[in-house]
Design an enzyme around this catalytic site. Structure first.
Site, PDB file in Angstrom:
ATOM      1  N   HIS A 102      59.222  15.876 -25.022  1.00  0.00           N
ATOM      2  CA  HIS A 102      60.597  16.395 -24.937  1.00  0.00           C
ATOM      3  C   HIS A 102      60.764  17.518 -25.957  1.00  0.00           C
ATOM      4  CE1 HIS A 102      64.933  16.669 -25.207  1.00  0.00           C
ATOM      5  NE2 HIS A 102      64.988  16.051 -24.044  1.00  0.00           N
ATOM      6  N   GLU A 150      62.563  21.337 -18.347  1.00  0.00           N
ATOM      7  CA  GLU A 150      63.803  21.362 -19.123  1.00  0.00           C
ATOM      8  C   GLU A 150      63.843  22.596 -20.011  1.00  0.00           C
ATOM      9  OE1 GLU A 150      65.527  17.116 -19.567  1.00  0.00           O
ATOM     10  OE2 GLU A 150      64.158  17.486 -21.213  1.00  0.00           O
TER      11      GLU A 150
HETATM   12  P1  PGA Z   1      71.292  17.073 -21.354  1.00  0.00           P
HETATM   13  O1  PGA Z   1      69.884  16.533 -21.933  1.00  0.00           O
HETATM   14  O2  PGA Z   1      71.459  16.455 -19.999  1.00  0.00           O
HETATM   15  O3  PGA Z   1      72.307  16.583 -22.334  1.00  0.00           O
HETATM   16  O4  PGA Z   1      71.189  18.551 -21.301  1.00  0.00           O
HETATM   17  C1  PGA Z   1      68.757  16.538 -21.119  1.00  0.00           C
HETATM   18  C2  PGA Z   1      67.548  16.119 -21.896  1.00  0.00           C
HETATM   19  O5  PGA Z   1      67.448  16.454 -23.097  1.00  0.00           O
HETATM   20  O6  PGA Z   1      66.653  15.464 -21.365  1.00  0.00           O
END
Ligand code: PGA
Length: 225
Positions: A102, A150
């Site tokens: 992440h 992401e």
């Molecule tokens: P968010 O986080 O939905 O608050 O943008 C997503 C993540 O960090 O996996």
């Protein structure tokens, strides 16, 4: 199969988690369509609590098929005298999945590609399925069970990425067609259809919108259409 992942990060206390589970299960258990889709493997819901609450959540959801628990990270080390580490070996049989790489781990905890690769190896060795997060095409793609794209600028900012850019990134990453491709970054019940419409996104990794049981449930509902 579609996937919906709740990543609570370090944002929930035990009382909040107890209430969340109660509310979420009440909604799921009264929704025949969602239950049928869970039964038929059309959707899997993966809840990733902080480590101390994994077993509690696992116990709460154990009677509903295809709702499972995952860890938010895992150690790159196999075992030994490493105070505070949580290993894949210790998660075996407890968490079905682990989120790996992440962007918050990469940025705030200096996780390197070498560590990420070791974490994946550990998970494979001990039967924990892997959810690899990538921020852009610079991040290495490993053989994992799920890939979540992401973009850093969209995480926790309320500025979800343009769906066409997400599709373009999927092509750039050149993933095997068998690997589920998820989007994460301010995904919520109001914008998820934009990604689903592309036909290229198999689900979502959700932070902020997963903290609210009703909102997360609505996302699951919309995911199955
Ligand atoms: P968010 O986080 O939905 O608050 O943008 C997503 C993540 O960090 O996996």
């Amino acid at each position: 199969m579609k996937y919906l992942i709740a990543n609570w990060k370090a944002q929930m206390t035990f009382p909040q988690i107890q209430t969340w589970c109660q509310d979420f299960l009440e909604l799921v258990n009264s929704d025949t369509a969602l239950l049928t889709n869970l039964q038929q493997n059309n959707i899997e819901i993966i809840i990733c609590p902080p480590f101390p609450f994994i077993q509690f959540v696992q116990y709460q959801i154990k009677n509903v098929k295809n709702i499972v628990v995952g860890a938010q990270t895992v150690s790159s080390i196999e075992e030994g005298k490493f105070t505070g580490e949580v290993t894949a070996k210790s998660l075996q049989g407890i968490a079905q999945y682990a989120i790996i790489g992440h962007s918050e781990r990469r940025t705030h905890f200096n996780e390197t590609e070498e560590m990420i690769s070791q974490k994946i190896d550990q998970c494979k060795k001990y039967g924990v399925q892997t959810i690899l997060c990538v921020r852009n095409q610079e991040d290495t793609i490993y053989e994992t069970d799920i890939v979540a794209y992401e973009p850093t600028s969209s995480i926790g900012t309320g500025k979800n990425a343009n769906p066409q850019d997400v599709v373009t990134m999927k092509k750039t990453l050149n993933l095997s067609s068998t690997i589920p491709f998820l989007y994460g970054g301010s995904a919520d019940e109001n914008n998820e259809h934009e990604y689903l419409q592309t036909g290229e996104v198999n689900g979502f990794l959700v932070g902020t919108a997963s903290l609210n049981a009703k909102e997360f449930y609505e996302m699951a509902k919309k995911l199955i259409g």
